[in-house]
Design an enzyme around this catalytic site. Structure first.
Site, mmCIF file in Angstrom:
data_model
loop_
_atom_site.group_PDB
_atom_site.id
_atom_site.type_symbol
_atom_site.label_atom_id
_atom_site.label_comp_id
_atom_site.label_asym_id
_atom_site.label_seq_id
_atom_site.Cartn_x
_atom_site.Cartn_y
_atom_site.Cartn_z
ATOM 1 N N ASP A 150 0.797 0.245 -5.369
ATOM 2 C CA ASP A 150 -0.617 -0.020 -5.546
ATOM 3 C C ASP A 150 -1.069 -0.685 -4.239
ATOM 4 O O ASP A 150 -0.250 -1.090 -3.412
ATOM 5 C CB ASP A 150 -0.877 -0.923 -6.757
ATOM 6 C CG ASP A 150 -2.342 -0.857 -7.205
ATOM 7 O OD1 ASP A 150 -3.182 -0.356 -6.429
ATOM 8 O OD2 ASP A 150 -2.651 -1.316 -8.319
HETATM 9 C C1 BGC Z 1 -6.103 -0.521 -8.060
HETATM 10 C C2 BGC Z 1 -5.646 0.935 -8.083
HETATM 11 C C3 BGC Z 1 -6.477 1.728 -7.122
HETATM 12 C C4 BGC Z 1 -6.305 1.130 -5.740
HETATM 13 C C5 BGC Z 1 -7.057 1.873 -4.641
HETATM 14 C C6 BGC Z 1 -6.149 -1.089 -6.646
HETATM 15 O O1 BGC Z 1 -6.842 -2.302 -6.653
HETATM 16 O O2 BGC Z 1 -5.251 -1.308 -8.860
HETATM 17 O O3 BGC Z 1 -5.752 1.440 -9.381
HETATM 18 O O4 BGC Z 1 -6.096 3.076 -7.162
HETATM 19 O O5 BGC Z 1 -6.795 -0.207 -5.760
HETATM 20 O O6 BGC Z 1 -8.428 1.704 -4.763
#
Ligand code: BGC
Length: 803
Positions: A731
């Site tokens: 993530d």
């Molecule tokens: C989230 C993800 C997301 C990523 C990119 C993170 O804060 O947990 O689900 O895909 O950001 O935006």
């Protein structure tokens, strides 16, 4: 009933709807996808109460709309799962008018003026978005006067979900605002019939509907850009509310089994173990249920009957018929549950084993559904050895009884199969179990002297694994060239064209180039891709691009493509899952894949597949259900649809990302059995059914180890046991740390040893433009990252780019 808008008038309407932002005329957005969004938003809406057939509204009957959300419609949640530049969003007031409903104009004018004078403050700070919007108060005589003009009131209540924060046990979030309660009371008092429409991403308290005597209650969810129009379709009867609950709705929040162990910023013990959602309620607390899992009314009725259960080579096969016994054409969902013997394991009294949605049936028409239930979907994971088979998926000996019906509670016994002797379906090894220094107790099913099921407890088995030995004995070996000496240098285009092997290309890469493949292009909004992208991976350096390695562009997310460009806004995850219609979801996802191609997205950071453990979790709207089978099948539908177009989907967040509070440090402490049966099972289904090309780890720790450093999760379980061959990414940003097992490793070296291929978006901390150097620093050191590990990581990235 009013009539449906035709397809062509829908297209015309697409360009007139209340515009929020973006370019309506963008020819890259397909009206076909907008139509699919509209149909699915209606199919996912769950009708929970409908006294005296209050809904659908009668044709030409005047209706009074109350509540600001009729205009300030909530189309999606906030954060990465909702931040889509939609071409427009619809709202209920405009769409009811559009469909010719006689909406009370005096009240409507009041709301229109008030909403304009008191615009919604969307909140500009990340995570500080509103949970709901302040409501307009109406004087009693205004409501009473409206009730003289219209028999029916539709009161619209809205709740906004969002990332990086939870719903809270306060008015305006989980509970009604005082002003909302007053509106409902006024409506019930003054109007002959009151319909409540709840537009929300997450489950909120709904006990008030019964308490206040609301005649109809429609859980509309957040249906994306076509949500307002879809709910107008449902209210007028142009579409049937097709949704079935994907979560149990309890009478009070305190009834949820997670309530005592949710929201702790540091760690939460999952003491309810496998008894998540209906598994808990049906077993221990049926009286606490307001609306059972699987429940939802349509505009007709169906008789669902079990036609027998047979043993097959792979499991059981349950035949079910559904007959439309009402007056209107209607489709229903047949649900099959299984009650399993324990053999010493604590078993829920019922578990979802399969389901099927019928076609639209004419009154009197029936349909047979044959639901196959493979052994694996009936098996239980023994983490303690109580069945005699420790660390195995087992079928304890005894009777497996199948129930069929329209929800978990009312399903009736349809037959059973016998398992003579306990069978081992799959022998595994202990993995990802709770750490020995954090023992805890879990809920166990016991019986008192009268045979009544009571709550007991038992210690959770803790890890006995020698992780160091496990990892060292399984380190990937360095690759050797497949081609002979003196062959020309391989370029990546040769691999893509099938003229050279991936292995030869990987072998030809320098350690530096190999290590660069383990990072994204450092920041979000990579200059290598369309404006507003989430980041790039693959050919992220000049050197790699010079060898022909292309970059690959990621974008969020579950509700649409998050870019600077305009993109279609889809129903939220829970709305999609509430359709119980994976085929229709797959078709919509395929149209979405085409939009990805048009807008420049290679990897969609979707589906969100975490389990609804607790109704306060801020991101529940992005996820599907409290049930892992439903979660896995819906995730598979999205992945199959998107990937049918050649694009990639990326299920997330692996794993046990069940709260937003302190989400980047929080530790989910959960037994190996609950992990495998509940929190990992949806991911296992999506991996085996739909082969996602990419998969994202979660922010949180799982039993003391951050998911992006979790060897057992990513290598032992995902890759070795499930056979996953795709790419694993973090993530966005990860926590830098030293590896306690191999102190020579830290940060990205620790991550690569765990099997997590790419740090996204690549920087060493939030919004940093610098990569950590840990891989190259440890390479060549004693117990440092090996060439084989770097090559294995690079091969995952490159194989993905070839696919
Ligand atoms: C989230 C993800 C997301 C990523 C990119 C993170 O804060 O947990 O689900 O895909 O950001 O935006």
């Amino acid at each position: 009933m009013t009539t449906d808008a035709t397809a062509s008038s829908e297209e015309a309407l697409l360009s007139q709807s209340s515009t929020r932002s973006g370019d309506v005329a963008d020819s890259r957005l397909s009206p076909q996808l907008a139509r699919a969004v509209r149909a699915l938003a209606a199919r996912g809406a769950v009708l929970l109460r409908n006294e005296d057939q209050t809904l659908p509204l009668q044709a030409s009957e005047p209706v009074a709309l109350l509540g600001r959300v009729q205009k300030d419609w909530i189309a999606v949640g906030y954060g990465s799962g909702g931040d889509v530049n939609a071409p427009y969003v619809t709202n209920l007031l405009d769409c009811l008018r559009e469909q010719g409903v006689a909406v009370d104009s005096e009240l409507a004018a009041l709301y229109e003026q008030w909403c304009q004078a008191n615009p919604v403050d969307p909140g500009t700070e990340w995570g500080k978005w509103p949970l709901s919007f302040p409501e307009m108060e109406l004087a009693d005589d205004v409501v009473a006067a409206a009730a003289q003009r219209a028999r029916t009131a539709v009161v619209v209540i809205g709740r906004a979900a969002g990332e990086d924060r939870e719903s809270v046990l306060e008015p305006g979030s989980y509970y009604l605002q005082d002003a909302e309660r007053r509106l409902l009371e006024q409506a019930v008092r003054s109007f002959e019939r009151t319909v409540a429409v709840v537009v929300t991403g997450n489950v909120m308290d709904l006990a008030w509907a019964e308490e206040l005597g609301v005649d109809a209650l429609l859980l509309a969810w957040c249906g994306g850009m076509e949500g307002g129009r879809a709910i107008a379709d449902v209210l007028t009867g142009a579409a049937e509310p097709g949704g079935r609950l994907t979560d149990t709705i309890a009478r009070t929040y305190e009834d949820y089994p997670s309530a005592g162990h949710f929201g702790d910023p540091e760690a939460n013990e999952y003491t309810e173990d496998v008894f998540v959602g209906y598994r808990y309620f049906e077993t221990f607390a049926p009286e606490a249920v307001l609306y059972p899992f699987g429940f939802g009314l349509g505009y007709s009725q169906h008789e669902i009957t079990g036609e027998g259960v047979e043993l097959t080579e792979d499991g059981a096969c349950v035949a079910v018929t559904a007959v439309n016994t009402g007056d209107l054409p209607s489709s229903t969902v047949v649900q099959v549950y299984v009650a399993k013997p324990g053999g010493g394991l604590s078993q829920p009294v019922r578990e979802l084993a399969g389901f099927g949605r019928t076609e639209q049936l004419a009154p009197g028409e029936g349909e047979e559904q044959v639901i196959d239930v493979p052994w694996r979907d009936m098996a239980s994971y023994d983490d303690s050895g109580v069945t005699g088979h420790r660390f195995a998926w087992v079928l304890p000996a005894g009777t497996y009884t199948f129930y069929v019906g329209s929800d978990v509670r009312s399903a009736q016994a349809a037959g059973s199969v016998e398992v003579e002797e306990t069978l081992v379906v799959e022998q595994l090894e202990q993995a990802a179990a709770p750490a020995a220094d954090h023992p805890f107790e879990r809920l166990a099913r016991q019986e008192d002297e009268s045979g009544t099921i009571v709550r007991g407890s038992e210690p959770v088995p803790v890890s006995e694994v020698d992780l160091r030995e496990r990892i060292l004995s399984r380190l990937p070996q360095a690759l050797t060239p497949a081609q002979g000496e003196g062959e020309p240098a391989v370029r990546f285009e040769d691999v893509q064209a099938g003229r050279a092997s991936l292995q030869d290309f990987v072998v030809s890469l320098s350690p530096k180039d190999l290590s660069c493949l383990a990072y994204g292009d450092v920041t979000m909004d990579s200059p290598l891709g369309a404006k507003g992208n989430a980041g790039a991976l693959g050919g992220v350096t000049q050197e790699l691009r010079a060898l022909g390695v292309p970059p690959s562009i990621t974008t969020d997310g579950p509700s649409g493509i998050r870019l600077a460009a305009t993109a279609s806004l889809l129903p939220c995850g829970t709305a999609l899952a509430s359709t119980w219609d994976p085929e229709a979801v797959e078709e919509m996802a395929a149209l979405h894949g085409e939009e990805m191609a048009a807008l420049g997205s290679d990897i969609l950071l979707s589906p969100g597949m975490n389990i609804h453990r607790d109704p306060l979790c801020g991101r529940s709207f992005e996820y599907y259900s409290e049930d892992p089978l439903l979660t896995g099948l819906m995730g598979s539908a999205v992945v199959s649809g998107v990937q049918s177009t050649g694009r990639a989907a990326c299920p997330k967040h692996f794993a046990a990302n069940n709260q937003e509070t302190n989400r980047i440090f929080n530790d989910s402490r959960v037994s190996e059995r609950a992990l495998r049966e509940i929190y990992l099972r949806g991911f296992e289904i999506v991996v085996t059914e739909a082969a996602p090309k990419v998969l994202m780890t979660s922010y949180n720790k799982v039993n003391g180890v951050w998911a992006h450093y979790h060897y057992d999760l990513v290598t032992t379980i995902l890759r070795r046991e499930w056979g996953y061959e795709g790419l694993v990414i973090t993530d966005w940003w990860m926590r830098m740390a030293q590896d306690p097992t191999f102190p020579a490793l830290r940060d990205s070296a620790y991550r690569v040893r765990a099997g997590v291929d790419v740090l996204m978006p690549g920087g060493d901390k939030h919004f940093s433009t610098v990569r950590d150097d840990a891989i190259m620093d440890s390479y060549g050191q004693e117990e440092g990252i090996t060439l084989g590990e770097m090559q294995a990581t690079a091969a995952h990235v490159l194989r993905f780019l070839v696919s």
